[in-house]
Design a protein around this motif. Sequence first.
Motif, mmCIF file in Angstrom:
data_model
loop_
_atom_site.group_PDB
_atom_site.id
_atom_site.type_symbol
_atom_site.label_atom_id
_atom_site.label_comp_id
_atom_site.label_asym_id
_atom_site.label_seq_id
_atom_site.Cartn_x
_atom_site.Cartn_y
_atom_site.Cartn_z
ATOM 1 N N PRO A 91 10.371 2.359 -4.485
ATOM 2 C CA PRO A 91 9.773 3.615 -3.872
ATOM 3 C C PRO A 91 10.583 4.793 -3.653
ATOM 4 C CG PRO A 91 8.795 1.585 -3.301
ATOM 5 C CD PRO A 91 10.206 1.148 -3.522
ATOM 6 N N ALA A 135 0.021 -6.493 -5.044
ATOM 7 C CA ALA A 135 -0.237 -4.879 -4.710
ATOM 8 C C ALA A 135 -1.347 -4.955 -3.741
ATOM 9 C CB ALA A 135 -0.105 -4.015 -5.867
ATOM 10 N N LYS A 136 -1.354 -3.762 -2.949
ATOM 11 C CA LYS A 136 -2.408 -3.507 -2.234
ATOM 12 C C LYS A 136 -3.134 -2.194 -2.661
ATOM 13 C CE LYS A 136 0.056 -1.619 1.796
ATOM 14 N NZ LYS A 136 1.146 -1.821 1.207
ATOM 15 N N THR A 141 -2.400 4.606 -9.496
ATOM 16 C CA THR A 141 -3.020 4.263 -8.176
ATOM 17 C C THR A 141 -3.774 2.837 -8.186
ATOM 18 O OG1 THR A 141 -2.917 6.607 -7.782
ATOM 19 C CG2 THR A 141 -4.055 5.280 -6.143
ATOM 20 N N VAL A 173 3.122 -0.756 -8.087
ATOM 21 C CA VAL A 173 1.606 -1.010 -8.231
ATOM 22 C C VAL A 173 1.530 -2.457 -8.797
ATOM 23 C CG1 VAL A 173 0.973 1.255 -8.762
ATOM 24 C CG2 VAL A 173 2.013 -0.121 -10.742
ATOM 25 N N ASP A 192 -1.292 1.633 -3.114
ATOM 26 C CA ASP A 192 -0.009 1.563 -3.775
ATOM 27 C C ASP A 192 -0.137 2.825 -4.784
ATOM 28 O OD1 ASP A 192 1.151 -0.176 -1.895
ATOM 29 O OD2 ASP A 192 0.954 -1.920 -3.127
ATOM 30 N N ARG A 193 1.154 3.323 -5.171
ATOM 31 C CA ARG A 193 1.207 4.226 -6.363
ATOM 32 C C ARG A 193 2.472 4.056 -7.086
ATOM 33 N NH1 ARG A 193 0.369 9.961 -4.236
ATOM 34 N NH2 ARG A 193 1.961 9.385 -2.843
#
Length: 253
Positions: A19, A50-51, A40, A68, A54-55
């Motif tokens: 990231p 993922a949560k 997203t 993601v 997250d992007r």
Amino acid sequence: MTEFIGMPAPRPRGVPAPPRDLQARAAELRSGREPYVLATVVRAQRPASAKAGDRALVLPDGTIEGFVGGHCAVDTVRAQSLRLLRTGQATLLRITPEVDQPREEEGLVAVGQPCLSGGTLEIFLEAVLPPVLVHVYGESPIARAFTAIGQAMGHQVAAAADPWAAIAPDTTAVLVASHGVSEEPVLRAALAAGVPYVGLIASRRRGAAVLAAVEGGDRVHVPAGLDIGATTPGEVAVSVYAQIIRLGVRRLP
């Protein structure tokens, strides 16, 4: 291979890049007129890695910057994002073990979860394309109207008084409104660059005389624009942009 302390091991093929500041990266891509998909995560059901929130950015070459999900989600996100870059659309992607066969409906694509661990992810994918780029040549009132109205429509307009000014590779339309001043070199450059829409502001008779000396001139719209009875520079500009819209002209990556 020997690894030295303090030197990171090389990233395996297929693993997303770590990231970064995605907001700054997205701004960098927009300033460079580079298309991308913003992915997203809007919902994550365990055991997904993922949560929500997250992007990632997906680039036209398939590179994914951000996070993601793990490798179970990455290939699906990449494939669907590249599809959206061809259409300029957005969709909600649902990756879930509840789906056996891919299913698509308005605003939603559902695909099966390829990993045995299960879990469901819902990821909003939005294609972000650079604005339509219009090259306007001329210093006439109509040329100025092309610039003003194009900008009001959200287009990026490159206004040029120099007939030898470069035409950007991703230009969607070249509009020539110089009333007989150095029209041929601009038309030739636009046609050679494969610009989807090339328009010449001229009468049918004068336009035919100009294009007789231009190879491929049959691709030039002259008189440019829809026949709406336009008389003022602003009305002429509206008629030309309306023709571009009707023809569905747009350069996609």
